[in-house]
Design an enzyme around this catalytic site. Structure first.
Site, PDB file in Angstrom:
ATOM      1  N   GLU A 153      59.383  48.364  24.758  1.00  0.00           N
ATOM      2  CA  GLU A 153      59.067  46.933  24.803  1.00  0.00           C
ATOM      3  C   GLU A 153      58.261  46.521  23.571  1.00  0.00           C
ATOM      4  OE1 GLU A 153      58.444  45.609  29.365  1.00  0.00           O
ATOM      5  OE2 GLU A 153      57.526  47.516  28.816  1.00  0.00           O
ATOM      6  N   TYR A 154      57.347  47.420  23.183  1.00  0.00           N
ATOM      7  CA  TYR A 154      56.550  47.151  21.989  1.00  0.00           C
ATOM      8  C   TYR A 154      57.464  47.047  20.761  1.00  0.00           C
ATOM      9  CZ  TYR A 154      52.892  47.580  18.462  1.00  0.00           C
ATOM     10  OH  TYR A 154      52.067  47.350  17.390  1.00  0.00           O
ATOM     11  N   ASP A 155      58.385  48.010  20.658  1.00  0.00           N
ATOM     12  CA  ASP A 155      59.303  48.018  19.516  1.00  0.00           C
ATOM     13  C   ASP A 155      60.112  46.729  19.444  1.00  0.00           C
ATOM     14  OD1 ASP A 155      58.433  50.428  18.715  1.00  0.00           O
ATOM     15  OD2 ASP A 155      60.101  51.580  19.540  1.00  0.00           O
ATOM     16  N   SER A 170      23.016  59.050   5.002  1.00  0.00           N
ATOM     17  CA  SER A 170      23.430  60.269   5.676  1.00  0.00           C
ATOM     18  C   SER A 170      22.447  60.490   6.832  1.00  0.00           C
ATOM     19  CB  SER A 170      23.385  61.379   4.641  1.00  0.00           C
ATOM     20  OG  SER A 170      23.620  62.589   5.262  1.00  0.00           O
ATOM     21  N   LEU A 171      22.357  61.675   7.394  1.00  0.00           N
ATOM     22  CA  LEU A 171      21.443  61.895   8.507  1.00  0.00           C
ATOM     23  C   LEU A 171      20.620  63.152   8.276  1.00  0.00           C
ATOM     24  CD1 LEU A 171      23.775  61.354  11.612  1.00  0.00           C
ATOM     25  CD2 LEU A 171      21.992  59.812  10.811  1.00  0.00           C
ATOM     26  N   GLU A 225      24.643  60.000  20.957  1.00  0.00           N
ATOM     27  CA  GLU A 225      26.065  59.896  20.617  1.00  0.00           C
ATOM     28  C   GLU A 225      26.617  61.253  20.221  1.00  0.00           C
ATOM     29  OE1 GLU A 225      26.302  57.227  17.315  1.00  0.00           O
ATOM     30  OE2 GLU A 225      25.183  55.657  18.371  1.00  0.00           O
ATOM     31  N   LYS A 253      28.230  63.686  17.602  1.00  0.00           N
ATOM     32  CA  LYS A 253      28.336  63.763  16.146  1.00  0.00           C
ATOM     33  C   LYS A 253      29.760  64.221  15.847  1.00  0.00           C
ATOM     34  CE  LYS A 253      26.169  65.441  11.964  1.00  0.00           C
ATOM     35  NZ  LYS A 253      27.427  65.816  11.328  1.00  0.00           N
ATOM     36  N   ASP A 255      32.995  65.350  14.044  1.00  0.00           N
ATOM     37  CA  ASP A 255      33.203  66.164  12.848  1.00  0.00           C
ATOM     38  C   ASP A 255      34.431  65.657  12.092  1.00  0.00           C
ATOM     39  OD1 ASP A 255      32.698  68.078  11.023  1.00  0.00           O
ATOM     40  OD2 ASP A 255      33.360  69.768  12.242  1.00  0.00           O
ATOM     41  N   ARG A 290      32.775  57.688   2.022  1.00  0.00           N
ATOM     42  CA  ARG A 290      31.351  57.620   1.727  1.00  0.00           C
ATOM     43  C   ARG A 290      31.082  58.029   0.283  1.00  0.00           C
ATOM     44  NH1 ARG A 290      27.043  61.267   1.687  1.00  0.00           N
ATOM     45  NH2 ARG A 290      25.085  60.145   1.814  1.00  0.00           N
ATOM     46  N   TYR A 314      30.541  53.744  14.607  1.00  0.00           N
ATOM     47  CA  TYR A 314      29.233  54.007  15.202  1.00  0.00           C
ATOM     48  C   TYR A 314      28.060  53.278  14.542  1.00  0.00           C
ATOM     49  CZ  TYR A 314      29.674  57.668  11.593  1.00  0.00           C
ATOM     50  OH  TYR A 314      29.908  58.356  10.440  1.00  0.00           O
ATOM     51  N   LYS A 316      19.604  58.141  18.106  1.00  0.00           N
ATOM     52  CA  LYS A 316      19.185  56.979  17.313  1.00  0.00           C
ATOM     53  C   LYS A 316      18.187  56.127  18.090  1.00  0.00           C
ATOM     54  CE  LYS A 316      23.734  56.714  15.102  1.00  0.00           C
ATOM     55  NZ  LYS A 316      25.033  56.043  15.045  1.00  0.00           N
ATOM     56  N   LYS A 325      22.208  69.369  15.745  1.00  0.00           N
ATOM     57  CA  LYS A 325      23.445  70.142  15.632  1.00  0.00           C
ATOM     58  C   LYS A 325      23.573  71.210  16.723  1.00  0.00           C
ATOM     59  CE  LYS A 325      25.166  70.060  11.449  1.00  0.00           C
ATOM     60  NZ  LYS A 325      25.383  69.819  10.212  1.00  0.00           N
ATOM     61  N   CYS A 360      58.377  97.644   3.869  1.00  0.00           N
ATOM     62  CA  CYS A 360      58.090  96.645   4.905  1.00  0.00           C
ATOM     63  C   CYS A 360      57.784  97.380   6.207  1.00  0.00           C
ATOM     64  CB  CYS A 360      59.286  95.715   5.091  1.00  0.00           C
ATOM     65  SG  CYS A 360      59.154  94.704   6.585  1.00  0.00           S
ATOM     66  N   CYS A 363      60.966  96.667   8.687  1.00  0.00           N
ATOM     67  CA  CYS A 363      62.341  97.112   8.439  1.00  0.00           C
ATOM     68  C   CYS A 363      62.444  98.181   7.362  1.00  0.00           C
ATOM     69  CB  CYS A 363      63.229  95.922   8.082  1.00  0.00           C
ATOM     70  SG  CYS A 363      62.871  95.260   6.446  1.00  0.00           S
ATOM     71  N   CYS A 393      58.437  91.085   1.949  1.00  0.00           N
ATOM     72  CA  CYS A 393      59.539  91.968   2.320  1.00  0.00           C
ATOM     73  C   CYS A 393      60.795  91.347   1.721  1.00  0.00           C
ATOM     74  CB  CYS A 393      59.646  92.032   3.849  1.00  0.00           C
ATOM     75  SG  CYS A 393      61.275  92.529   4.441  1.00  0.00           S
ATOM     76  N   CYS A 403      65.526  91.148   7.696  1.00  0.00           N
ATOM     77  CA  CYS A 403      64.443  91.873   8.381  1.00  0.00           C
ATOM     78  C   CYS A 403      64.243  91.251   9.767  1.00  0.00           C
ATOM     79  CB  CYS A 403      63.163  91.761   7.553  1.00  0.00           C
ATOM     80  SG  CYS A 403      61.681  92.317   8.423  1.00  0.00           S
TER      81      CYS A 403
HETATM   82  S1  IVH Z   1      25.172  57.431  11.956  1.00  0.00           S
HETATM   83  C1  IVH Z   1      23.048  55.101   8.805  1.00  0.00           C
HETATM   84  N1  IVH Z   1      26.511  58.405  13.994  1.00  0.00           N
HETATM   85  O1  IVH Z   1      27.337  62.709  10.316  1.00  0.00           O
HETATM   86  C2  IVH Z   1      24.069  55.631   9.743  1.00  0.00           C
HETATM   87  N2  IVH Z   1      26.786  59.447  11.887  1.00  0.00           N
HETATM   88  O2  IVH Z   1      25.569  64.553   8.843  1.00  0.00           O
HETATM   89  C3  IVH Z   1      24.358  57.047   9.487  1.00  0.00           C
HETATM   90  N3  IVH Z   1      28.424  61.283  11.886  1.00  0.00           N
HETATM   91  O3  IVH Z   1      27.214  60.968   7.279  1.00  0.00           O
HETATM   92  C4  IVH Z   1      25.438  57.617  10.264  1.00  0.00           C
HETATM   93  N4  IVH Z   1      28.965  61.136  14.021  1.00  0.00           N
HETATM   94  O4  IVH Z   1      29.525  61.184   8.609  1.00  0.00           O
HETATM   95  C5  IVH Z   1      26.239  58.517  12.686  1.00  0.00           C
HETATM   96  N5  IVH Z   1      27.673  59.119  15.891  1.00  0.00           N
HETATM   97  C6  IVH Z   1      27.397  59.228  14.585  1.00  0.00           C
HETATM   98  C7  IVH Z   1      28.027  60.198  13.772  1.00  0.00           C
HETATM   99  C8  IVH Z   1      27.688  60.280  12.417  1.00  0.00           C
HETATM  100  C9  IVH Z   1      29.199  61.769  12.881  1.00  0.00           C
HETATM  101  C10 IVH Z   1      28.439  61.841  10.521  1.00  0.00           C
HETATM  102  C11 IVH Z   1      28.382  60.878   9.396  1.00  0.00           C
HETATM  103  C12 IVH Z   1      27.139  61.243   8.642  1.00  0.00           C
HETATM  104  C13 IVH Z   1      27.002  62.669   8.954  1.00  0.00           C
HETATM  105  C14 IVH Z   1      25.621  63.181   8.700  1.00  0.00           C
END
Ligand code: IVH
Length: 684
Positions: A38-40, A85-86, A116, A118, A120, A139, A227, A292, A316, A420, A423, A438, A443
């Site tokens: 339907e979407y298509d 960064s964090l 939250e 984190k 990856d 970034r 986020y 946070k 972490k 090998c 074989c 090989c 083989c």
């Molecule tokens: S907040 C000023 N929230 O972790 C806001 N970062 O090791 C900074 N990351 O550079 C980011 N999950 O790439 C935030 N729930 C989350 C995240 C998050 C993954 C990453 C982000 C950041 C890195 C730092």
């Protein structure tokens, strides 16, 4: 505007609204209301209208997600506000110390926190202007990032536009990631192609998002969680982080469903514990949690140190590592004949899973890490990733350990040469390669792996015909190559007699085999297992050749004219079709009725469908080839001579007199380069 045009414009707007709604339900909320078909249908209808009325095409239309032409390089952009960064915490004490420091700076210990995952993946920033997604960037170093807007547009969970009450300009930040399942699939495909594997989903996401060809990005199942609100102009924004996230969600952004607001640090610690236990159940990788401070005015008060905000901390998870004894390094033979060393380990539990084997990529790698047989080693597992050996624990060495060399491992005394392990055939190491091969295409190990690829999900998708049965059928001489699978139905009785294979499962298998005869050309090309031809390349080839015969006869030079096909792939394809046993397989497939034809991809619905262009003279902004390519990408055709079918003659500098005269006689529309650009950018 005429009444008719008014009505068309209104209908287009309605269709877009409806499509955006369903897109959001499907990709952001994970709860679709209509079927794919339907979407298509809806999107086809919109494509058709936009083709017929290009004046109404806009860059945020849901039809504009499939990537455009490849770029030569990414533009570097400067982030309007540097991306932060964090700071990290690895232990509970680090977390508590952060909390104490924060409480001191705020002069109170009573403040809410948001917990939250984190994620990856790869951090990106998205800028919206007047309701439109205008720029997406990595970034980078926080100050400069790469402009990957076109690639990000292919990620369906990123809204191309936001409601009218959003701020005039604002930036959101989030993590782009590849779900575990998508990562697994991508690596299987890369293994089949003989490409190096991605070490983890983060690298895979980074590799996918930084593809110069957005069409490749479009095929990777990337997703995103937003986020953070970077900055906003023209409107007041919520006073807490928690409300900001709810608000971003209401604007259509995908936010993480597992965020939790808590009012003391022990609850944040509990959140960390909880997800450390449950992380394997998630469809995406997390490497910790982020805590946070909730109130935005506190963010102001706390400020940053270096590039790290004081109002947040990444707590972490410990790496999932273990130590065990490496009993032996054994060698398996891959589909293309590669001799792959792997470690046989004393079984050990890592993050709840028992590990007995680990991949060792090649001899160089083993030497570089100085891994020896009988060593004690540290092994590491990241979620679903193949466990890997980090390195030996040299302090535990007793002197009994044996350095590894493939050639001495596979030395055959009787033959007086390396052989090998499956074989006994001769082994070679091509110049400039680290792998040994090989040399015997027949083989049994190679044949088995090729058939495994042939029946696999992304290829012919023959369910019920697994490794075990392929092995049994080969050993019994029931099949000799992949094409023989289609003769199995003549041997139904023999199959039923085979150990443990009941009547029902034989029939299921034979049905699945029969059904697979209808697979697309792209899948059949992929299933052949041509080196360096994975699903993506197979799909490209299937767009460019009518059937296997055409592909078989293709010259290297013709292959090289296809975007994304370079000398390595082209050579591999022609080499494949030069081999007698491969030609035999193709003939047998044809005989069995496995002979798909190119699916006529309807260009119906693309903005320039049915429009023929002729270019004369020199263009300034791009070469004629690039212009033609872009016209074709949008569904148009290009010709060298003006005929009555020509819709537009594009007139560059120093145009050819013949073409001009002919266009005049036929009354063909003439446009200049600027107008062409406008058409290609679909502004009109
Ligand atoms: S907040 C000023 N929230 O972790 C806001 N970062 O090791 C900074 N990351 O550079 C980011 N999950 O790439 C935030 N729930 C989350 C995240 C998050 C993954 C990453 C982000 C950041 C890195 C730092």
């Amino acid at each position: 505007m005429s009444e008719h045009l008014n009505a068309v414009q209104k209908h287009i707007a309605e269709l877009r609204k409806e499509l955006n709604y369903h897109n959001h339900r499907y990709y952001v909320l994970d709860s679709p209301e209509i079927s794919d078909a339907e979407y298509d249908k809806l999107i086809q209808e919109l494509r058709k209208l936009e083709a017929d009325y290009p004046q109404f095409l806009t860059p945020d239309s849901p039809t504009q997600r499939v990537g455009g032409a490849p770029a030569a390089a990414f533009h570097v952009i400067t982030h309007p506000v540097p991306l932060l960064s964090l700071a990290n915490a690895f232990e509970k004490a680090d977390l508590l110390a952060w909390h104490t420091r924060t409480a001191k700076l705020l002069s109170t210990a009573q403040f809410d926190l948001v917990c939250e995952h984190k994620i990856d993946g790869l951090k990106i920033a998205l800028v919206y202007e007047n309701g439109q997604f205008v720029q997406g960037a990595t970034r980078g170093d926080g100050i400069h990032g790469e402009d990957i807007t076109l690639n990000l547009k292919t990620v369906r969970s990123i809204p191309l536009s936001v409601p009218g009450d959003a701020p005039t300009r604002f930036e959101v930040q989030g993590e782009i990631y590849l779900p575990k399942a998508g990562f697994k699939k991508l690596n299987i495909e890369r293994e089949n192609e003989g490409e190096p594997l991605f070490a983890n989903p983060r690298n895979a996401a980074a590799g996918s998002v930084r593809q110069l060809d957005p069409r490749i990005t479009a095929r990777r199942p990337l997703d995103i969680f937003i986020y953070h609100l970077g900055w906003a102009e023209g409107k007041a924004t919520p006073e807490t982080h928690w409300e900001t996230i709810q608000w971003l969600k209401s604007l259509g952004f995908k936010t993480n469903p597992y965020m939790r607001k808590v009012n003391h640090i022990e609850a944040a610690e509990a959140y960390h514990e909880e997800w450390q236990q449950k992380r394997d159940d998630l469809p995406y990788e997390i490497d910790g949690v982020v805590i946070k401070v909730d109130r935005m005015d506190y963010h102001e008060t706390l400020g940053d140190v270096g590039r790290e905000p004081r109002w947040a901390i990444a707590y972490k998870f410990p790496a999932i590592q273990a130590t065990t004894k490496l009993k032996e390094i054994a060698i398996s033979v891959g589909r293309t004949g590669t001799l792959n060393p792997y470690a046989i380990l004393e079984p050990v539990k890592v993050g709840g899973v028992t590990i007995e084997r680990a991949a060792l990529h090649n001899e160089d790698d083993i030497r570089r890490k100085d891994i020896r047989e009988s060593d004690w080693v540290i092994i590491q597992r990241a979620g679903d990733v193949i466990p890997e050996i980090v390195g030996p624990i040299t302090s535990k060495r007793t002197g009994e350990e044996k350095e590894f060399s493939i050639l001495s491992k596979i030395y055959d005394k009787d033959k007086g040469r390396p052989a090998c392990p499956v074989c006994g055939a001769e082994v070679i190491q091509p110049a400039d390669e680290v792998m040994y091969y090989c040399t015997n295409a027949a083989c049994p190990a190679q044949v088995q792996r090729r058939i495994e690829l042939f029946v696999s999900r992304g290829a012919m998708d023959i369910r019920g015909l697994g490794e075990k049965w392929i092995n049994a059928f080969l050993e019994q001489g029931l099949i000799h190559d992949m094409a023989d699978i289609f003769t199995l139905k003549e041997k139904r009785d023999t199959l039923i007699e085979l150990e443990k294979l009941g009547e029902k499962s034989v029939d299921n298998m034979l049905n699945a085999i029969e059904k697979s005869k209808g697979q697309s050309l792209a899948r059949v090309i992929y299933a052949l297992g041509i080196r360096h031809v994975g699903e993506e390349t197979a799909a490209l080839l299937a767009d460019n050749f009518a059937n296997l015969n055409e592909l078989k006869n293709a010259q290297e030079s013709k292959l090289l004219t296809i975007d994304s096909i370079g000398p390595k792939i082209a050579l591999s394809i022609v080499t494949f079709f030069r081999q007698e046993q491969n030609l035999l397989i193709i003939a047998k497939l044809k005989e069995a009725g496995v002979w798909p034809q190119r699916e006529i991809k309807s260009t119906a619905g693309l903005p320039l469908t049915g429009k023929e262009f002729v270019i004369t003279g020199t263009l300034k902004a791009f070469s004629r080839e690039v212009a033609q390519d872009r016209i074709r990408t949008l569904g148009g055709t290009t010709k060298d001579n003006v005929t009555k079918n020509t819709a537009y003659l594009v007139v560059g500098e120093d145009p050819g007199a013949n073409k001009l005269t002919r266009a005049k006689t036929l009354g063909t529309a003439q446009i200049d380069e600027e107008k062409l650009l406008a058409i290609l950018e679909q502004k009109n």
